[in-house]
Structure formats: C-alpha cells, structure tokens
Design a protein around this motif. Sequence first.
Motif, mmCIF file in Angstrom:
data_model
loop_
_atom_site.group_PDB
_atom_site.id
_atom_site.type_symbol
_atom_site.label_atom_id
_atom_site.label_comp_id
_atom_site.label_asym_id
_atom_site.label_seq_id
_atom_site.Cartn_x
_atom_site.Cartn_y
_atom_site.Cartn_z
ATOM 1 N N HIS A 56 0.829 -1.210 0.000
ATOM 2 C CA HIS A 56 0.000 0.000 0.000
ATOM 3 C C HIS A 56 0.865 1.263 0.000
ATOM 4 O O HIS A 56 0.564 2.226 -0.700
ATOM 5 N N HIS A 57 1.931 1.238 0.765
ATOM 6 C CA HIS A 57 2.804 2.411 0.876
ATOM 7 C C HIS A 57 3.975 2.391 -0.106
ATOM 8 O O HIS A 57 4.766 3.330 -0.123
ATOM 9 N N ALA A 58 4.081 1.335 -0.901
ATOM 10 C CA ALA A 58 5.201 1.168 -1.832
ATOM 11 C C ALA A 58 6.530 1.323 -1.089
ATOM 12 O O ALA A 58 7.403 2.100 -1.486
ATOM 13 N N CYS A 59 6.659 0.567 -0.005
ATOM 14 C CA CYS A 59 7.884 0.610 0.791
ATOM 15 C C CYS A 59 8.279 -0.810 1.180
ATOM 16 O O CYS A 59 7.544 -1.764 0.932
ATOM 17 N N ALA A 60 9.424 -0.927 1.791
ATOM 18 C CA ALA A 60 9.890 -2.223 2.282
ATOM 19 C C ALA A 60 9.081 -2.619 3.516
ATOM 20 O O ALA A 60 8.683 -1.749 4.302
ATOM 21 N N PRO A 61 8.837 -3.909 3.707
ATOM 22 C CA PRO A 61 8.125 -4.344 4.911
ATOM 23 C C PRO A 61 8.774 -3.848 6.205
ATOM 24 O O PRO A 61 8.068 -3.551 7.175
ATOM 25 N N SER A 78 -6.636 4.896 10.012
ATOM 26 C CA SER A 78 -7.942 4.569 9.451
ATOM 27 C C SER A 78 -7.910 4.343 7.941
ATOM 28 O O SER A 78 -8.619 3.472 7.429
ATOM 29 N N LEU A 79 -7.093 5.097 7.218
ATOM 30 C CA LEU A 79 -7.001 4.885 5.768
ATOM 31 C C LEU A 79 -6.329 3.560 5.443
ATOM 32 O O LEU A 79 -6.750 2.845 4.522
ATOM 33 N N GLU A 80 -5.280 3.233 6.174
ATOM 34 C CA GLU A 80 -4.614 1.939 5.972
ATOM 35 C C GLU A 80 -5.580 0.803 6.275
ATOM 36 O O GLU A 80 -5.635 -0.196 5.543
ATOM 37 N N LEU A 81 -6.345 0.950 7.344
ATOM 38 C CA LEU A 81 -7.292 -0.087 7.738
ATOM 39 C C LEU A 81 -8.383 -0.272 6.685
ATOM 40 O O LEU A 81 -8.713 -1.402 6.315
ATOM 41 N N ALA A 82 -8.912 0.827 6.176
ATOM 42 C CA ALA A 82 -9.937 0.735 5.137
ATOM 43 C C ALA A 82 -9.388 0.032 3.898
ATOM 44 O O ALA A 82 -10.057 -0.828 3.310
ATOM 45 N N TRP A 83 -8.155 0.367 3.518
ATOM 46 C CA TRP A 83 -7.546 -0.254 2.348
ATOM 47 C C TRP A 83 -7.316 -1.744 2.601
ATOM 48 O O TRP A 83 -7.604 -2.587 1.740
ATOM 49 N N LEU A 84 -6.803 -2.083 3.792
ATOM 50 C CA LEU A 84 -6.525 -3.474 4.132
ATOM 51 C C LEU A 84 -7.797 -4.313 4.095
ATOM 52 O O LEU A 84 -7.826 -5.401 3.501
ATOM 53 N N VAL A 85 -8.868 -3.803 4.687
ATOM 54 C CA VAL A 85 -10.138 -4.532 4.691
ATOM 55 C C VAL A 85 -10.653 -4.700 3.267
ATOM 56 O O VAL A 85 -11.110 -5.787 2.877
ATOM 57 N N HIS A 86 -10.544 -3.658 2.457
ATOM 58 C CA HIS A 86 -10.981 -3.749 1.060
ATOM 59 C C HIS A 86 -10.211 -4.846 0.310
ATOM 60 O O HIS A 86 -10.807 -5.666 -0.403
ATOM 61 N N VAL A 87 -8.909 -4.861 0.458
ATOM 62 C CA VAL A 87 -8.086 -5.874 -0.219
ATOM 63 C C VAL A 87 -8.498 -7.277 0.220
ATOM 64 O O VAL A 87 -8.641 -8.178 -0.618
ATOM 65 N N LEU A 88 -8.718 -7.450 1.498
ATOM 66 C CA LEU A 88 -9.096 -8.778 1.997
ATOM 67 C C LEU A 88 -10.509 -9.160 1.571
ATOM 68 O O LEU A 88 -10.766 -10.333 1.287
ATOM 69 N N GLU A 89 -11.414 -8.198 1.489
ATOM 70 C CA GLU A 89 -12.752 -8.495 0.972
ATOM 71 C C GLU A 89 -12.666 -8.965 -0.474
ATOM 72 O O GLU A 89 -13.332 -9.935 -0.865
ATOM 73 N N GLU A 123 -17.890 -3.499 15.228
ATOM 74 C CA GLU A 123 -17.492 -3.524 16.630
ATOM 75 C C GLU A 123 -16.005 -3.816 16.828
ATOM 76 O O GLU A 123 -15.478 -3.595 17.912
ATOM 77 N N GLU A 124 -15.326 -4.306 15.827
ATOM 78 C CA GLU A 124 -13.946 -4.717 15.974
ATOM 79 C C GLU A 124 -12.931 -3.691 15.479
ATOM 80 O O GLU A 124 -11.734 -3.847 15.705
ATOM 81 N N LEU A 125 -13.381 -2.651 14.807
ATOM 82 C CA LEU A 125 -12.448 -1.699 14.199
ATOM 83 C C LEU A 125 -11.486 -1.087 15.204
ATOM 84 O O LEU A 125 -10.310 -0.904 14.907
ATOM 85 N N GLU A 126 -11.965 -0.765 16.374
ATOM 86 C CA GLU A 126 -11.116 -0.131 17.376
ATOM 87 C C GLU A 126 -9.938 -1.015 17.770
ATOM 88 O O GLU A 126 -8.854 -0.512 18.064
ATOM 89 N N ALA A 127 -10.122 -2.318 17.741
ATOM 90 C CA ALA A 127 -9.063 -3.249 18.109
ATOM 91 C C ALA A 127 -8.038 -3.431 16.995
ATOM 92 O O ALA A 127 -7.009 -4.058 17.200
ATOM 93 N N MET A 128 -8.321 -2.863 15.818
ATOM 94 C CA MET A 128 -7.449 -3.064 14.663
ATOM 95 C C MET A 128 -6.535 -1.872 14.413
ATOM 96 O O MET A 128 -6.158 -1.600 13.290
ATOM 97 N N THR A 138 -3.485 -1.669 15.421
ATOM 98 C CA THR A 138 -2.107 -2.158 15.334
ATOM 99 C C THR A 138 -2.078 -3.372 14.413
ATOM 100 O O THR A 138 -3.115 -3.988 14.148
ATOM 101 N N VAL A 139 -0.899 -3.726 13.947
ATOM 102 C CA VAL A 139 -0.754 -4.920 13.099
ATOM 103 C C VAL A 139 -1.227 -6.149 13.857
ATOM 104 O O VAL A 139 -2.020 -6.941 13.344
ATOM 105 N N ASP A 140 -0.780 -6.321 15.103
ATOM 106 C CA ASP A 140 -1.196 -7.494 15.879
ATOM 107 C C ASP A 140 -2.699 -7.510 16.116
ATOM 108 O O ASP A 140 -3.335 -8.570 16.049
ATOM 109 N N GLY A 141 -3.290 -6.342 16.379
ATOM 110 C CA GLY A 141 -4.728 -6.265 16.568
ATOM 111 C C GLY A 141 -5.478 -6.665 15.309
ATOM 112 O O GLY A 141 -6.477 -7.386 15.370
ATOM 113 N N ALA A 142 -5.005 -6.214 14.166
ATOM 114 C CA ALA A 142 -5.637 -6.570 12.893
ATOM 115 C C ALA A 142 -5.549 -8.069 12.644
ATOM 116 O O ALA A 142 -6.529 -8.699 12.242
ATOM 117 N N VAL A 143 -4.400 -8.652 12.897
ATOM 118 C CA VAL A 143 -4.216 -10.098 12.699
ATOM 119 C C VAL A 143 -5.189 -10.870 13.590
ATOM 120 O O VAL A 143 -5.845 -11.814 13.142
#
Length: 92
Positions: free
Chosen positions: A20-25, A34-45, A56-61, A63-68
Amino acid sequence: MSGRAPAPGREEVIALLAEHHACAPSAVGERIDSLELAWLVHVLEERHGILIDLDEELEAMDTVDGAVTVLAGVLPAPGAPDTADAVGGRAS
C-alpha cells in the motif's frame, strides 16, 4: 474445501501494508491508521470474495497485531465451508 485464502498472518498484513505504501516491509510501523485499515479490509474483501463486517472490531485493529487477531476471528478458517457472503455477523 473452500477456495478462499486463510486469514492473513502478521507477515502478510505487513506485506500488504508495505504494498500500500510502496515501501519495504521493514518500514511498516505497528500502528494502523484509518485509511490503511480501510484499504486493508478492502483488499481482503476482494481476496476472499466477501463483505467483512467489522463495526465492533475496528477499534481493536489499530495495530498490526490487533488486525491479525481480529481478522483471524472473522475470516474463514482454512478448509471452512464456503457458505456465507458476509463474515462478522451481517449478511450482505
């Protein structure tokens, strides 16, 4: 057996954010805005062919670990039946 990919692990979430950021991991931070999260959810959908309901789960996401953790709870497990169009409690 389902044709859907399993929920992403930490390395895959980091790789997706790096894409998404065109950078190294290694340049991806732990926090997810919030923008990263929206993009991540879209890609996974798109990848899973489903609507992911995370009201109800967005707040927990925030961080990377929270999203996982949240994604592992709402996306189909490997080999799960391919029965729902929506995951997370609400049908599309």
